[in-house]
Design an enzyme around this catalytic site. Structure first.
Site, short mmCIF file in Angstrom:
data_model
loop_
_atom_site.label_atom_id
_atom_site.label_comp_id
_atom_site.label_asym_id
_atom_site.label_seq_id
_atom_site.Cartn_x
_atom_site.Cartn_y
_atom_site.Cartn_z
N LYS A 195 -13.14 -3.29 -29.67
CA LYS A 195 -12.97 -4.61 -30.28
C LYS A 195 -11.60 -5.22 -29.92
CE LYS A 195 -17.00 -4.26 -32.18
NZ LYS A 195 -17.46 -3.00 -31.57
C1 LIG Z 1 -22.79 -6.12 -34.12
C2 LIG Z 1 -22.18 -4.80 -34.48
N1 LIG Z 1 -22.36 -4.31 -35.73
C3 LIG Z 1 -21.84 -3.13 -36.12
C4 LIG Z 1 -21.08 -2.38 -35.24
C5 LIG Z 1 -20.55 -1.06 -35.70
O1 LIG Z 1 -19.15 -1.02 -35.70
P1 LIG Z 1 -18.40 0.38 -35.89
O2 LIG Z 1 -18.39 1.04 -34.56
O3 LIG Z 1 -17.02 -0.04 -36.33
O4 LIG Z 1 -19.11 1.14 -36.93
C6 LIG Z 1 -20.87 -2.84 -33.94
C7 LIG Z 1 -20.10 -2.02 -32.99
O5 LIG Z 1 -20.00 -2.26 -31.83
C8 LIG Z 1 -21.43 -4.07 -33.55
O6 LIG Z 1 -21.27 -4.58 -32.31
#
Ligand SMILES: Cc1ncc(COP(=O)(O)O)c(C=O)c1O
Length: 388
Positions: A195
């Site tokens: 990110k």
């Molecule tokens: C649209 C979306 N939702 C949820 C997530 C999950 O994030 P995390 O890896 O912080 O759990 C991501 C991760 O890339 C994502 O792109």
């Protein structure tokens, strides 16, 4: 800019252009050292400082740092009381966490199609998926771009639904001047390595309603009123509700603090890269039937992803293979959840034509602050030479 003048390069001579790379330096190292010497557990002074910083950026009543966006989504649904017998509508063109959150609280994810323009939930298709069991919508801000939130919020208001924004990719972007993650009942952010702002693994839940914030605070601390105890509101802390362990360590919060100091620089670099991609590829794309992300006046972007949509899946696959052979690590994105093995095991197979087409024909280009201008020009050159 002499985009086509750059020589065709051989992989032997050049390092690969990485798809993503977080930008950590002495500042993160110093912040981690300071945390190790002072406080390492979660909900400590560093985590609270970062929560205040994010709260001010977003205009949220309360921000809770979490171990991931996955956990922020789960925590949001838990705090909202979504559960068995209920349905949660989300896109199929998303990361698995948007749907897993519903399953984790005992509800059922229902997939709706996406709009061409934003690649986010299509309100008209959401209408078709509503049922008496629908309890919440989980719109995803794909690439930091909001779907038609006005229409989605209107559906939610009319049907009494909760809205949990999956703003995993949305920090620093806005919709009609309002930060993403602040449009519904709860906003969930990711600080995963990929990110714009990252700490390896991490997330945040942003909330406007003070009562909901208190419920989330308890659920984040294993169902205890530990946070109230530390504020001096109760004389001992105990088990008061269902919960889990969702709180981020202060060591990781320290990295986030250093990353937020660099936010303006990170965003400026990402914007410059996207501007170079647009300058080098807009005309070429037009001539070859390739679509670039739309520039939408009501949406302030955060330059999280730059993608190309090819005329079909075969053209995308050919371009991706050619780019990779030249050391340009371009990549596809989600396998639609409704077509994935676990999605199929959930039962009814929805028709989601835009999702299927976009998933097959979308290619993401390298985009991160450590990308040098020469790398960007090399990517542009390689895309044009690979053709469509
Ligand atoms: C649209 C979306 N939702 C949820 C997530 C999950 O994030 P995390 O890896 O912080 O759990 C991501 C991760 O890339 C994502 O792109």
């Amino acid at each position: 800019m002499h985009l086509l003048a750059s020589p065709r390069m051989t992989t032997a001579a050049l390092k690969p252009v990485r798809f993503h790379s977080p930008w950590y330096d002495e500042r993160e190292l110093a912040a981690v050292r300071a945390a190790l010497e002072t406080h390492t557990a979660g909900d400590g002074p560093i985590g609270r400082k970062v929560e205040r910083r994010l709260g001010e950026m977003l205009g949220a009543h309360r921000v809770l740092l979490t171990t991931s966006c996955t956990h922020a989504l789960e925590l949001a649904l838990l705090a909202l009381g979504i559960g068995p017998g209920q349905e949660v509508i989300c896109p199929s063109f998303t990361f698995v966490s948007s749907a897993n959150a519903a399953l984790r609280v005992g509800a059922r994810p229902v997939f709706a199609d996406i709009e061409e323009r934003t690649l986010g939930l299509d309100p008209e298709d959401v209408e078709r998926r509503l049922s008496p069991r629908t309890a919440a919508l989980v719109p995803v801000h794909y690439a930091g771009v909001a779907p038609d939130m006005e229409a989605l919020l209107e559906i939610a208001r009319r049907r009494g639904l909760r809205v949990v924004e999956d703003a995993a990719q949305g920090l620093s972007a806005s919709y009609r001047g309002r930060p993403l993650g602040m449009l519904g009942d709860a906003g969930c952010f990711s600080f995963h390595e990929t990110k714009n702002v990252s700490c390896g693994e991490g997330g945040a839940l942003a909330i406007t309603d003070p009562e909901l914030a208190l419920r989330a605070e308890v659920a984040r601390e294993k169902g205890t009123n530990r946070a109230a105890f530390f504020r001096g509101e109760v004389d001992k802390y105990t088990w008061v509700a269902e919960g889990s362990s969702y709180v981020l360590s202060d060591v990781l919060a320290a990295i986030l603090d250093a990353q937020l100091d660099k936010l303006a620089q990170i965003q400026a670099r990402r914007a410059a890269i996207v501007a170079s991609y647009r300058a080098g590829l807009t005309e070429w794309a037009h001539q070859h039937g390739v679509r670039l992300p739309a520039e939408l006046p009501e949406r302030e972007p955060n330059h999280h992803i730059f993608y190309l949509i090819y005329p079909d899946g075969a053209a995308r696959d050919r371009a991706m293979a050619t780019l990779r052979a030249q050391g340009v690590m371009a990549t596809f994105h989600y396998v639609p959840l409704h077509s994935a093995p676990h999605g199929q095991s959930l039962g009814a197979q929805p028709q989601l034509p835009v999702t299927d087409r976009v998933a097959h024909s979308l290619l993401r280009l390298p985009l991160h602050p450590r990308l040098a201008e020469d790398d960007v020009l090399r990517v542009v050159d390689a895309v044009r030479q690979a053709g469509a």
